[in-house]
Design a protein around this motif. Structure first.
Motif, PDB file in Angstrom:
ATOM      1  N   LYS A  50       0.797  -0.908  -0.033  1.00 40.76           N
ATOM      2  CA  LYS A  50       0.396   0.010   0.300  1.00 40.76           C
ATOM      3  C   LYS A  50       0.856   1.021   0.071  1.00 40.76           C
ATOM      4  CE  LYS A  50      -3.581   2.175   2.509  1.00 40.76           C
ATOM      5  NZ  LYS A  50      -4.263   1.709   4.110  1.00 40.76           N
ATOM      6  N   ILE A  51       0.957   2.238  -0.892  1.00 44.12           N
ATOM      7  CA  ILE A  51       1.054   3.393  -1.317  1.00 44.12           C
ATOM      8  C   ILE A  51       0.245   4.354   0.367  1.00 44.12           C
ATOM      9  CG2 ILE A  51       1.723   5.404  -2.219  1.00 44.12           C
ATOM     10  CD1 ILE A  51       1.367   3.885  -5.153  1.00 44.12           C
ATOM     11  N   GLU A  52       1.981   5.017   1.204  1.00 43.25           N
ATOM     12  CA  GLU A  52       1.552   5.406   1.850  1.00 43.25           C
ATOM     13  C   GLU A  52       2.245   7.330   1.751  1.00 43.25           C
ATOM     14  OE1 GLU A  52      -0.662   5.088   5.034  1.00 43.25           O
ATOM     15  OE2 GLU A  52      -0.467   2.436   4.090  1.00 43.25           O
ATOM     16  N   ARG A  53       1.665   8.218   2.140  1.00 44.23           N
ATOM     17  CA  ARG A  53       1.361   9.673   1.153  1.00 44.23           C
ATOM     18  C   ARG A  53       2.273  10.498   2.857  1.00 44.23           C
ATOM     19  NH1 ARG A  53      -2.677  13.299  -1.120  1.00 44.23           N
ATOM     20  NH2 ARG A  53      -1.954  12.366  -3.357  1.00 44.23           N
ATOM     21  N   LYS A  54       3.717  10.885   2.578  1.00 42.80           N
ATOM     22  CA  LYS A  54       3.826  11.440   3.621  1.00 42.80           C
ATOM     23  C   LYS A  54       3.234  12.068   4.612  1.00 42.80           C
ATOM     24  CE  LYS A  54       8.667   9.450   2.710  1.00 42.80           C
ATOM     25  NZ  LYS A  54       9.973   9.775   2.838  1.00 42.80           N
ATOM     26  N   LYS A  55       3.115  13.154   5.208  1.00 46.68           N
ATOM     27  CA  LYS A  55       2.880  14.107   6.298  1.00 46.68           C
ATOM     28  C   LYS A  55       3.094  15.376   5.392  1.00 46.68           C
ATOM     29  CE  LYS A  55       0.364  16.741   9.729  1.00 46.68           C
ATOM     30  NZ  LYS A  55       0.529  16.235  11.414  1.00 46.68           N
ATOM     31  N   ARG A  56       4.309  15.370   5.440  1.00 39.98           N
ATOM     32  CA  ARG A  56       5.665  16.517   4.486  1.00 39.98           C
ATOM     33  C   ARG A  56       4.535  16.739   3.373  1.00 39.98           C
ATOM     34  NH1 ARG A  56      11.247  16.260   4.630  1.00 39.98           N
ATOM     35  NH2 ARG A  56      10.861  16.538   7.373  1.00 39.98           N
ATOM     36  N   THR A  57       4.468  15.247   2.412  1.00 41.66           N
ATOM     37  CA  THR A  57       3.988  15.855   0.818  1.00 41.66           C
ATOM     38  C   THR A  57       2.967  16.294   0.735  1.00 41.66           C
ATOM     39  OG1 THR A  57       5.857  13.499   0.887  1.00 41.66           O
ATOM     40  CG2 THR A  57       4.305  14.705  -1.617  1.00 41.66           C
ATOM     41  N   THR A  58       1.802  15.809   1.476  1.00 37.97           N
ATOM     42  CA  THR A  58       0.871  16.050   1.700  1.00 37.97           C
ATOM     43  C   THR A  58       0.360  18.181   2.108  1.00 37.97           C
ATOM     44  OG1 THR A  58      -0.444  14.144   2.838  1.00 37.97           O
ATOM     45  CG2 THR A  58      -1.880  15.938   3.276  1.00 37.97           C
ATOM     46  N   ILE A  59       1.251  18.165   3.343  1.00 36.21           N
ATOM     47  CA  ILE A  59       0.688  19.734   3.677  1.00 36.21           C
ATOM     48  C   ILE A  59       1.630  20.291   2.352  1.00 36.21           C
ATOM     49  CG2 ILE A  59       2.677  21.423   4.969  1.00 36.21           C
ATOM     50  CD1 ILE A  59       2.380  18.979   7.238  1.00 36.21           C
ATOM     51  N   LYS A  60       2.704  19.851   1.322  1.00 36.55           N
ATOM     52  CA  LYS A  60       2.937  20.550   0.471  1.00 36.55           C
ATOM     53  C   LYS A  60       1.950  20.357  -0.483  1.00 36.55           C
ATOM     54  CE  LYS A  60       7.185  19.888  -3.301  1.00 36.55           C
ATOM     55  NZ  LYS A  60       7.950  19.122  -4.124  1.00 36.55           N
ATOM     56  N   TYR A  61       1.467  19.731  -1.333  1.00 38.05           N
ATOM     57  CA  TYR A  61       0.365  20.074  -1.801  1.00 38.05           C
ATOM     58  C   TYR A  61      -0.627  20.631  -1.353  1.00 38.05           C
ATOM     59  CZ  TYR A  61       3.359  15.341  -4.394  1.00 38.05           C
ATOM     60  OH  TYR A  61       3.004  14.387  -5.339  1.00 38.05           O
ATOM     61  N   ALA A  62      -1.080  20.897  -0.284  1.00 39.29           N
ATOM     62  CA  ALA A  62      -1.247  21.414   0.130  1.00 39.29           C
ATOM     63  C   ALA A  62      -1.086  23.195  -0.421  1.00 39.29           C
ATOM     64  CB  ALA A  62      -2.037  21.414   1.697  1.00 39.29           C
ATOM     65  N   PHE A  63       0.190  23.140  -0.003  1.00 40.01           N
ATOM     66  CA  PHE A  63       0.885  25.000   0.413  1.00 40.01           C
ATOM     67  C   PHE A  63       0.691  25.335  -1.399  1.00 40.01           C
ATOM     68  CE2 PHE A  63       4.189  27.528  -0.430  1.00 40.01           C
ATOM     69  CZ  PHE A  63       3.773  28.527   0.218  1.00 40.01           C
ATOM     70  N   MET A  64       0.874  24.453  -2.395  1.00 39.77           N
ATOM     71  CA  MET A  64       0.943  24.495  -3.780  1.00 39.77           C
ATOM     72  C   MET A  64      -0.387  24.722  -4.001  1.00 39.77           C
ATOM     73  SD  MET A  64       3.628  21.845  -4.578  1.00 39.77           S
ATOM     74  CE  MET A  64       3.476  22.282  -7.216  1.00 39.77           C
TER      75      MET A  64
END
Length: 323
Positions: A17-31
């Motif tokens: 299962k692909i687990e998305r990192k929290k940092r990546t989620t924040i980055k996408y949200a910011f972008m």
């Protein structure tokens, strides 16, 4: 419910299962937020360039109205300048010529304003040129009106003086034509009635019955009404101002007194034969700046051309004077 994504792990030979990192989620949200903000800013900017707000529309209408008012003001100034130019032309070429005053130079009438820049506060606006040019024209027009107003004040004063002068100049006969027996003697060399010697006769003799009215020939002040001058008998002298004086001699009696103001046509005395006289008559003299001059040049106010020509003919005869 969000989809679950897997990837194949070759080491374990299984799917994980692909687990998305929290940092990546924040980055996408910011972008996403940044992109939304940029898009919104661009939309507002583009809209502001092509779509007018109610306030902008109101300001634009006010600006158009102001431009229209300036154009109307310039047209009114064109009309005012034309009227003022006509008044200035009449002022220079009619009024000032008539009253013998120097015309006002054109450069004095149209002079601008030197020194500091009077219109610096009007610079830097979209319509600065229009506003500055209109302000300059208005200032010059106001100055021209002031110059013309002062000129007309001067003309009014000159007219008042001219009226006084015309009223003061001796302009009528001292004895009316209907009361005359004859014009006995004129100005010039005449035979003395007592010595029969030719000598200068400094006035004109109007022969009339004793008691005939004698009139002031111009406005003035009585400076003599006595019999203390040799040969003149009872006589009156009037100072008319502007260098003019008149004398009325050999009177029967006076109707004025010293220092009394008189106007042209006022009754001042009556014909007599007092003093060195050979018969009832009024000896009349006119002087200018102390020099006695021919009174015949001053009868334009009471004689027709025919009467003046007849008087001139009689006055030119070298007959005997009555005094």
């Amino acid at each position: 419910m969000s989809k679950v994504k897997y990837y194949y792990d070759p080491e374990s030979l299984s799917y994980r299962k692909i687990e998305r990192k929290k940092r990546t989620t924040i980055k996408y949200a910011f972008m996403f937020i940044l992109a939304s903000a940029l898009f919104g800013f661009m939309f507002v900017f583009i809209a502001s360039q092509y779509v007018e707000s109610p306030k902008e529309k109101a300001l634009k209408r006010e600006l158009q109205n102001a431009q229209l008012q300036f154009q109307l003001l310039n047209k009114k100034m064109d009309q005012a300048e034309a009227v003022l130019a006509n008044v200035a032309d009449r002022d220079n070429n009619i009024y000032r010529v008539y009253f013998e005053a120097n015309p006002i130079p054109e450069e004095q009438r149209k002079a601008g304003f030197g020194g500091i820049n009077r219109y610096k506060d009007l610079e830097g606006f979209d319509n600065s040129k229009l506003i500055i040019e209109t302000s300059k024209r208005l200032d010059i027009l106001q100055k021209e009106i002031v110059v013309q107003s002062k000129s007309l004040d001067e003309i009014a004063k000159l007219a008042e003086e001219k009226e006084k002068l015309l009223s003061a100049i001796p302009a009528i006969q001292p004895v009316r034509n209907e009361d005359l027996k004859r014009m006995a003697s004129g100005y010039g060399m005449r035979s003395d009635p007592f010595t029969k010697v030719r000598k200068m006769h400094w006035g004109m003799d109007f022969s009339a019955p004793r008691g005939t009215p004698v009139y002031a020939t111009g406005d003035g002040v009585v400076i003599r009404a006595d019999n203390r001058a040799t040969g003149y008998g009872n006589h009156i002298e009037i100072d008319h101002g502007y260098g003019y004086k008149t004398l009325y001699a050999h009177l029967y009696k006076y109707n004025v007194r010293k220092n009394q103001k008189v106007r042209r046509g006022d009754l001042i005395g009556f014909v007599g034969s007092t003093g060195r006289s050979d018969g009832p008559h009024c000896h009349y003299e006119v002087s200018k700046d102390g020099q006695r001059i021919n009174p015949i040049n001053f009868y334009y106010g009471s004689l027709t051309p025919e009467e003046f020509n007849e008087l001139l003919e009689h006055a030119s005869l070298e007959n005997q004077s009555l005094d």
